[in-house]
Scaffold this active site. Sequence first.
Site, PDB file in Angstrom:
ATOM      1  N   CYS A 117       2.283   5.242   9.597  1.00 33.58           N
ATOM      2  CA  CYS A 117       2.600   3.884  10.041  1.00 33.58           C
ATOM      3  C   CYS A 117       2.618   3.853  11.578  1.00 33.58           C
ATOM      4  CB  CYS A 117       3.914   3.445   9.413  1.00 33.58           C
ATOM      5  SG  CYS A 117       4.413   1.745   9.756  1.00 33.58           S
ATOM      6  N   ASP A 162      -3.545  -2.646   1.641  1.00 30.81           N
ATOM      7  CA  ASP A 162      -2.644  -2.808   2.781  1.00 30.81           C
ATOM      8  C   ASP A 162      -2.963  -4.113   3.505  1.00 30.81           C
ATOM      9  OD1 ASP A 162      -1.159  -2.610   5.106  1.00 30.81           O
ATOM     10  OD2 ASP A 162      -1.649  -0.498   5.459  1.00 30.81           O
ATOM     11  N   HIS A 189       0.101  -0.101   1.861  1.00 29.25           N
ATOM     12  CA  HIS A 189       0.672   0.539   3.044  1.00 29.25           C
ATOM     13  C   HIS A 189       1.813   1.463   2.608  1.00 29.25           C
ATOM     14  CE1 HIS A 189       1.315   0.636   7.410  1.00 29.25           C
ATOM     15  NE2 HIS A 189       2.610   0.701   7.150  1.00 29.25           N
TER      16      HIS A 189
END
Length: 222
Positions: A117, A162, A189
């Site tokens: 991330c 995502d 994600h």
Amino acid sequence: MGQHINIPTTRTQCIGGYLAQPHGKPKGGIVVIQEIFGVTAHIRRVADRFAAHGYTAIAPAFFDHLESGVELDYDQVGANKGKRLVNELGLERALEDVASAAESIASAGRIGTVGYCWGGTVALLAALRLGLPSVSYYGARNLPFLHETPQAPVMFHFGEKDRSITPEMVAKHREALPQMELFTYPADHAFNRDGSTPYHEPSAKLALERTLAFFDRQLASA
């Protein structure tokens, strides 16, 4: 397997870190770069997993510059605070801490990074600017840096579901860095974050296999 340590930084302030050591001589070292939630139990498990595969792994607690012992919940409150903390910290300071963490495990051999991330973007920057072979998982902040010339190889992992990283954004990675390996998965994600809703075991396992093969080439065989 792991222990908490202090990492000296370039700003005359120590930050914490989680260090996981392999049994026997390490194949190399890996700086594990957190999501926006801090050095959580999940990130510690990630470090332990790399140690189990023969690497010295260290996860710096970047947020210690701002607030000690941050481990946020994976909910909206935690996400909001995490976003505030990473914005206040800044990518430049995070990259300095990556360099400090890499130096702290230099005895392990060649050093690389892996990030998730927000950490995925920091990992990309580590390859671009620090010359550390890196693996970037779903880094949503990558685009502004894709024009830079890499000083080391980088591998990318993205989830096809995502919503924060569109297919067009993924395509820009392929266009800007066609020489780098990029993989997509039928997942959302944070598909690597075990113990949370987005976790997708088949994708996480395949991505880990590819990541380990990357590090075996770039670190262990170097």
